[in-house]
Design a protein around this motif. Sequence first.
Motif, PDB file in Angstrom:
ATOM      1  N   ILE A 212      -3.911   0.961   7.703  1.00  0.00           N
ATOM      2  CA  ILE A 212      -3.951   0.824   6.204  1.00  0.00           C
ATOM      3  C   ILE A 212      -3.497   2.372   5.869  1.00  0.00           C
ATOM      4  O   ILE A 212      -4.246   3.290   6.022  1.00  0.00           O
ATOM      5  CB  ILE A 212      -5.466   0.467   5.843  1.00  0.00           C
ATOM      6  N   TYR A 213      -2.450   2.372   5.018  1.00  0.00           N
ATOM      7  CA  TYR A 213      -1.929   3.708   4.501  1.00  0.00           C
ATOM      8  C   TYR A 213      -2.895   4.193   3.789  1.00  0.00           C
ATOM      9  O   TYR A 213      -3.609   3.981   2.832  1.00  0.00           O
ATOM     10  CB  TYR A 213      -0.594   3.331   3.825  1.00  0.00           C
ATOM     11  N   LYS A 214      -2.971   5.818   4.082  1.00  0.00           N
ATOM     12  CA  LYS A 214      -4.511   6.300   3.572  1.00  0.00           C
ATOM     13  C   LYS A 214      -4.035   7.315   2.105  1.00  0.00           C
ATOM     14  O   LYS A 214      -2.819   7.710   2.169  1.00  0.00           O
ATOM     15  CB  LYS A 214      -5.074   7.200   4.553  1.00  0.00           C
ATOM     16  N   SER A 215      -5.011   7.417   1.405  1.00  0.00           N
ATOM     17  CA  SER A 215      -5.020   8.437   0.315  1.00  0.00           C
ATOM     18  C   SER A 215      -5.030   9.925   1.025  1.00  0.00           C
ATOM     19  O   SER A 215      -5.398  10.102   2.199  1.00  0.00           O
ATOM     20  CB  SER A 215      -5.687   8.379  -0.934  1.00  0.00           C
ATOM     21  N   GLU A 216      -4.867  10.855   0.151  1.00  0.00           N
ATOM     22  CA  GLU A 216      -4.922  12.294   0.750  1.00  0.00           C
ATOM     23  C   GLU A 216      -6.514  12.394   0.978  1.00  0.00           C
ATOM     24  O   GLU A 216      -6.774  13.082   2.055  1.00  0.00           O
ATOM     25  CB  GLU A 216      -4.555  13.247  -0.444  1.00  0.00           C
ATOM     26  N   THR A 217      -7.416  12.037   0.260  1.00  0.00           N
ATOM     27  CA  THR A 217      -8.704  12.222   0.400  1.00  0.00           C
ATOM     28  C   THR A 217      -9.106  11.422   1.493  1.00  0.00           C
ATOM     29  O   THR A 217      -9.856  12.113   2.546  1.00  0.00           O
ATOM     30  CB  THR A 217      -9.376  11.564  -0.823  1.00  0.00           C
ATOM     31  N   ILE A 299       0.385  -1.393   2.406  1.00  0.00           N
ATOM     32  CA  ILE A 299       0.024  -0.510   1.514  1.00  0.00           C
ATOM     33  C   ILE A 299      -0.538  -0.812   0.303  1.00  0.00           C
ATOM     34  O   ILE A 299      -0.311  -2.140  -0.300  1.00  0.00           O
ATOM     35  CB  ILE A 299       1.591  -0.093   1.004  1.00  0.00           C
ATOM     36  N   ARG A 300      -1.816  -0.345   0.069  1.00  0.00           N
ATOM     37  CA  ARG A 300      -2.601  -0.948  -1.090  1.00  0.00           C
ATOM     38  C   ARG A 300      -1.642  -0.364  -2.376  1.00  0.00           C
ATOM     39  O   ARG A 300      -0.868   0.786  -2.314  1.00  0.00           O
ATOM     40  CB  ARG A 300      -3.823  -0.019  -1.258  1.00  0.00           C
ATOM     41  N   THR A 301      -1.650  -1.184  -3.515  1.00  0.00           N
ATOM     42  CA  THR A 301      -1.031  -0.737  -4.678  1.00  0.00           C
ATOM     43  C   THR A 301      -1.301   0.686  -5.185  1.00  0.00           C
ATOM     44  O   THR A 301      -0.298   1.327  -5.677  1.00  0.00           O
ATOM     45  CB  THR A 301      -1.196  -1.924  -5.774  1.00  0.00           C
ATOM     46  N   PHE A 305       2.753   5.126  -4.787  1.00  0.00           N
ATOM     47  CA  PHE A 305       3.514   6.650  -5.236  1.00  0.00           C
ATOM     48  C   PHE A 305       3.511   7.484  -4.075  1.00  0.00           C
ATOM     49  O   PHE A 305       4.345   8.109  -3.568  1.00  0.00           O
ATOM     50  CB  PHE A 305       3.297   7.224  -6.520  1.00  0.00           C
ATOM     51  N   ARG A 306       2.156   7.656  -3.431  1.00  0.00           N
ATOM     52  CA  ARG A 306       2.220   8.473  -2.270  1.00  0.00           C
ATOM     53  C   ARG A 306       2.982   7.869  -0.981  1.00  0.00           C
ATOM     54  O   ARG A 306       3.570   8.787  -0.242  1.00  0.00           O
ATOM     55  CB  ARG A 306       0.610   8.547  -1.920  1.00  0.00           C
ATOM     56  N   ILE A 369      12.713   1.179  -8.502  1.00  0.00           N
ATOM     57  CA  ILE A 369      12.521   1.500  -7.083  1.00  0.00           C
ATOM     58  C   ILE A 369      11.705   2.727  -7.134  1.00  0.00           C
ATOM     59  O   ILE A 369      10.665   2.695  -6.329  1.00  0.00           O
ATOM     60  CB  ILE A 369      13.953   1.949  -6.540  1.00  0.00           C
ATOM     61  N   VAL A 370      11.682   3.712  -7.957  1.00  0.00           N
ATOM     62  CA  VAL A 370      11.282   4.816  -7.862  1.00  0.00           C
ATOM     63  C   VAL A 370       9.540   4.785  -8.209  1.00  0.00           C
ATOM     64  O   VAL A 370       8.675   5.554  -7.754  1.00  0.00           O
ATOM     65  CB  VAL A 370      11.746   6.154  -8.482  1.00  0.00           C
ATOM     66  N   HIS A 371       9.316   3.741  -8.985  1.00  0.00           N
ATOM     67  CA  HIS A 371       8.014   3.365  -9.471  1.00  0.00           C
ATOM     68  C   HIS A 371       7.057   2.398  -8.394  1.00  0.00           C
ATOM     69  O   HIS A 371       6.277   1.716  -8.741  1.00  0.00           O
ATOM     70  CB  HIS A 371       7.993   2.917 -10.987  1.00  0.00           C
ATOM     71  N   GLY A 372       7.953   1.976  -7.339  1.00  0.00           N
ATOM     72  CA  GLY A 372       7.742   0.977  -6.398  1.00  0.00           C
ATOM     73  C   GLY A 372       7.293  -0.402  -7.144  1.00  0.00           C
ATOM     74  O   GLY A 372       6.623  -1.143  -6.599  1.00  0.00           O
TER      75      GLY A 372
END
Length: 731
Positions: A212-217, A299-301, A305-306, A369-372
Motif C-alpha cells: 500500500i503506497y504510503k504517505s510521508e508520515t 494507490i489510495r486516492t 500527488f505524492r 494527468i498532473v492532477h492524477g
Amino acid sequence: MSVSNDDPGIPPQVPIKVIPRDVSNYTIQNVLDLNNVQRSYALPLAVIGLIDMNAFFAQVEQIRLGLTRDDPVVCAQWQSLIAVSYAARKFGISRMDTIASAKTKCPNLKIGHAAVFKQGESHWAYVEGLPNQSIHKVSLDPYRRESRKIFKILLENCDLVEKASVDECYLDLGRAVHQKLVEMFPNLIHEKNQLPPIPSQLPSSLQWHGEIYKSETEESLALDQKLLPQPQKDQSDSSSPVIRDWDDICMLIGSKILLHYRQVLYEELGYTTSGGLARNKLLAKLAAGFKKPDNQTIIRTQLIFRFLNNFELKDVTGMGGKTGDTVVQKFDVPPDRNSITFLRENFTLAAIEEEIHNDLPLAKKIYEIVHGNHRLELNQRVDVKSMMSRKNFLVKKPVETMADAYGWVLVFAGDLYNRMIELDDESLNLSMLQSSNKEKGAIKRPKTVSIHLTTTGYSRHSKQAPIPLIRSLDKLKDVFETIGLKLLKEVVEVSCSLSRLNNGKSMKDLEGENVPLEKIKTIPIANLSLTISNFAKTSDSSLIDSYSVNDQSKENIEKMFAEVNKPIVNEEPTPPKKDNNISKVDKEYINKLFTEFKKSEEPKDHLDTKMQESTSSVSTTKQQQTQESAGTPKYEKNSAYISKLFKDFHETSQKFKEPSPPSNKRPHNTPKNDIFQALKRRKDTTQDNDSLLKSLIETQFCEKCQIDVNDAFEHIDYHMALDLSEKLNGG
Ligand code: DCP
Ligand code: CA
Ligand code: CA
C-alpha cells in the motif's frame, strides 16, 4: 503481494487503521454508479487494476522447457534477448545483452529461442538448438496464444477487461467492489445523498493485500517501528495505511479482488504477475510497475500527488515520445524539478490552455494527468487496424529469386492466417459476453492486402490490392497466398529492371514461357512484408445463436462440437477453363474466382451466409460495447466451454493443416484451378483426431495411449503436437 509463495489462507500482515473523515467526500450516486459499467471508470470512487506479466516471454519459455522460476531463463530472438527472467536478472543480465554476453555473466543460462517459421512453410515450430536466420522467421504466436489464455481467464472473472498489450490487461473492478461494499455495509443503499463517515470499526474480513503506497508520515512511522526492538513493536502498527473515507474502503476491497485475479492466473497457467490498483488506468499502469515481480501496489486516492512525484511526464502512457518532451520544454520545467509536480504546482488549467492554445484537448489532458485525474475509458473490444508479417534478410544472404521471395510470402500468409484465428477467437470470447444481438458473432476481416519490398540499395516499393470479405479463414489464407504472389510479381517488376536480370524478358514474357519461379532473378531484396489492412466488421448472429448458451447438457455440447467440427463440404471446384493461367490473373478474374468460392460454399457453410459489411465507426462500436455490457448476465461456464470448443477447433485445423509445400514444389504456373485444388487439399481434414477427441470427451480414456485422461482437449493437443512434429521433422 506474492501469488507464488503466500498461502492465501494466511491473513496478510498489514493491520487496519481507520481515522474517519468527519464528512465523506462521496455520494450514494457514486456508489450506485460503480455498478454501472459505462460510468464506473470515470468515478471518483473508481477502482481500476492493471495486471502485467513478469518477464512474459521468458516465463512462457520457462514453462515450455519445464524449468522453475529459480532457473535463469531468457527468451532469445537470434542473438538478442527479448525477455529476461527475474532469476537471470540477478546475474546482471538485461535485454541489452546478447546470448554471448549473457552467457559470460551466467554460464548456466537457460535459453529458450522463440519458435520459427521455415521458409516456404506456413506453420511455426520450435527447433532444436538455435534456428538459422537465413531460412527461418521468428514467430511470436506461442506468446500471443498465452496472451489469449490470460485475457480469457480474466474475462471470465471480470466483466470489463481491456487488453492493453501482449502481456497487460486493464480491469474495471467496479461491479465486484460495489457488490462487496453493499454486502458489507447494507445500510449504505438507503442513504439519500451524501454518504456518512466510514465506521471506525471495519469488518475483520477487510484486509489490505499488497504494497500500500504510503504517505510521508506513514513511511517515517514505519521506519521508527522497524528500529524498535522486537518486544516494543507496536502490535497495531501505527504506520499502517490510514483509511479515511469510502474511496479507501473501495481500494481495500479491490486489493483482495486483484490478488484473487492474479492468483487465478498463477493457478491456471503458472505465471506470476505484477498488479497496480488506483482510481484510473494511468495510475494503475504506473502502480503495476512499482513493485516487480510477483507483487501489487495500491494507490489510495489521498496519495495520488505524492505517488506521481516518483515519475516524470514522459513515464505516463502517451507522453513518452515527442509530446512529453515538447511540453516540458514549453513550460520551462527546470531540469532539477519533477515535471509532473512542477506543472501541477505552477499552472492552472487556464494557464496551460493559454500556452497550448492550438491544442486545447492536449492542454486539458496534461492538466488532468498532473492532477492524477485523467480518466480513460476501458475498451474491451479489440480494435485492429492492420497486421503485418515481415522478414529482414541477412545482408550477406539477400533474397534474389522469385521462388525465394514467394517462399516467404507463403510464410507471411501462414503467419497472418494464424493471427486472424486469434482475432476471431478474441471476437468470439467477447461476443459470448454480450447480451445484444447486434454484436454477437461480430468478426473482422481485412479488405486490402499489400506487399512492401526494400532492396539492398534501400529503395522501397509497394503494391496493394482489394480483397472481398471472406468468412472462411482457410479461404482467406489462399487469397493471401494468391494475391501475395500477384503483388509480388508486380512489385518485383517495378523495383528493378527485371528484364535486365532475366535476359531481356518481362515478367509477362517469363510467365508466357512457363519459366519456373526459381529461375526468375530479382534485384537483391533486404526486406519483404505482407500486410493486411482496412479491416471491416462483419456480423453473423447465427454463429452464436445456433447454440443454446444456457443449455449445458452433454448432448447439446456434443451437438455443438459436431456442428463446429463439421468438415466444410460442397466445395467442389468449378471445372477450370482451358488455357487460363494463374499468372495472367487480373482483377476481373480474381473477382470471378471469389464469386465462385462464395457460390460453392453458400448452401452448407452456415458461417458464411450472413456475411455483411458493417458501417459502424470505431466510436459507435465502443458505445455499443459498453451499453450492451451493462447488466449483462454472464454465462461464465458455458461461454468458457463454448469458447474452448471454438478455440480447440481453430487450433485443430491450424495445427493439422498440411504445411504448404515448399516454394520450389508448388506449381506456380499451373492453370487457375490451382486455388481450388489447394482448397480441396484442405478438406482432407483431421478425421482421426476428431473421432479421438470425441471418444476422449465421452470416455475420458485414450485408446492410443491406454491411459485415463482428465482434459480431453489438452490430451488431443499432445497428439496433434506429436503428429505435427512427425510431419515437420520427418518422424
Ligand atoms: N518485448 C519485446 N521487445 C521489447 C519489449 C518487449 O519483444 N522491446 C516482448 C517480450 C516481453 C513482452 O514483450 O516479455 C512484454 O514486455 P514488457 O515490457 O512487459 O517486459 P517483460 O514482461 O519481459 O518484463 P517485466 O517483468 O519488466 O514486465
Ligand atoms: Ca511484463
Ligand atoms: Ca508489459
